[in-house]
Design an enzyme around this catalytic site. Structure first.
Site, short mmCIF file in Angstrom:
data_model
loop_
_atom_site.label_atom_id
_atom_site.label_comp_id
_atom_site.label_asym_id
_atom_site.label_seq_id
_atom_site.Cartn_x
_atom_site.Cartn_y
_atom_site.Cartn_z
N LYS A 283 0.62 -1.62 0.14
CA LYS A 283 -0.22 0.32 0.55
C LYS A 283 0.87 1.05 -0.25
O LYS A 283 1.89 1.10 0.52
CB LYS A 283 -0.36 -0.09 1.25
CG LYS A 283 -0.28 0.57 2.10
CD LYS A 283 -1.69 0.98 3.39
CE LYS A 283 -0.41 1.49 4.84
NZ LYS A 283 -1.36 1.02 6.04
N GLY B 294 -9.32 3.14 9.38
CA GLY B 294 -9.77 1.96 9.14
C GLY B 294 -9.51 2.06 7.41
O GLY B 294 -9.66 0.84 6.77
#
Ligand code: R5P
Length: 312
Positions: free
Chosen positions: A193, A225
């Site tokens: 990521k 989140g």
């Protein structure tokens, strides 16, 4: 350690502190924790602590600065009241993600917080799943660093999930995910990521086979989140049958619980290092308690026993 064992709690997670005290068949020491009219934090330790071995339980969760200040003032008060030894029990260590400069003219906040805790007068620190273990070295006092992964993995193992694959949602978490995978007997997948800006996660690519499998995302913390939901989305796109998640620290900042509630995550497992809001249940967040582990660690530190057995 000769002094009497005493436990005090700041206001950050009194439920966890009570549970730890119950495991130790003790009660929490009496202290007044409040605020002066001018907004300054006010502390008064009511019990005599002279010559005692004192543990102060205070995760530095939201509101982080306030809880940190309470911790510092409690340590200072205990020190000045002649406690023989003061251990800061910090189940969740705030500011841990700011452990290095990512650009010029930024602070290294995790180091500054460590300096503050030492300066306040802590003799030791007992903590859990620091964002990076290097933070231990920011302290010039002993740090005992517990891990929740065995408890979390045992819970997942107990669910008997078919065809499990453990997923690290970023390359930095591969070691953690691999240890978890060994414990539950699962395969491993790794997501890469990037963070185009703070608090924003973007999934780039994934390595590993997840089609038809039960994916279990393993992370140290869930904040906005974003990492979790992006990872869950990619796993669904790659054909995972079901997606679960596990993390030690459930921060659930901003609208994290709402986005998790709307996601396809079957269940998100966190510990109670941070107290959970009622909305967590609606987001299918389940909490397990780290109190027995902290209680055991406190007793071992008090008796000068090894803590290694707790790390396996
Ligand atoms: C990142 O390095 C951490 O291990 C977590 O993945 C991250 O802190 C989660 O943050 P958020 O929930 O805001 O994406």
């Amino acid at each position: 350690m000769d002094g009497r064992l005493l436990i005090f709690s700041g206001s950050a997670n009194t439920e966890l502190a009570k549970e730890i005290a119950t495991c130790l068949r003790m009660t929490i020491g009496r202290a007044m924790i409040g605020t002066f009219k001018n907004g300054e934090t006010r502390i008064k330790i009511h019990d005599n602590v002279r010559g005692c071995d004192v543990f102060v339980i205070q995760p530095t969760c939201t509101p982080v600065d306030h809880h940190l200040m309470e911790l510092l003032l409690m340590i200072d008060a205990l020190r000045r009241a002649s406690a023989t030894r003061v251990t800061a029990v910090i189940p969740y260590y705030g500011y841990a993600k700011q452990e290095k400069k990512t650009a010029g003219r930024e602070p290294i906040s995790a180091k500054l917080v460590a300096n503050l805790i030492c300066t306040a007068g802590a003799d030791r620190v007992l903590t859990m799943d620091l964002h990076t273990p290097a933070i231990e070295g920011f302290f010039d006092i002993p740090v005992d660093h517990l891990q929740a992964s065995a408890m979390l993995a045992d819970h997942i193992y107990g669910l008997n999930l078919p065809n499990p694959v453990v997923v690290s949602p970023d390359t930095g978490g591969v070691g953690r995910a691999n240890r978890f995978r060994e414990r539950v007997g699962a395969g491993l997948a790794i997501i890469a990521k990037q963070r185009p800006e703070p608090d924003t996660a973007e999934v780039l690519e994934m390595v590993g086979e997840v089609e038809g499998k039960t994916a279990i995302i393993v992370d140290d913390m869930i904040s906005t989140g974003g990492t979790l939901v992006e990872a869950a989305q990619m796993l669904n796109e790659r054909g995972a049958a079901k997606v679960y998640a596990c993390a030690t620290h459930g921060i659930f900042a901003a609208d994290a619980l709402e986005i998790i509630a709307k996601s396809d995550l079957v269940e998100t497992l966190v510990t109670n290092t941070i107290p959970q809001q009622a909305a967590a249940q609606a987001a299918r967040v389940r909490t397990i308690s780290v109190a027995p582990l902290f209680a055991e660690a406190i007793m071992r530190i008090h008796k000068d026993l090894s803590l290694s057995a707790l790390f396996s």
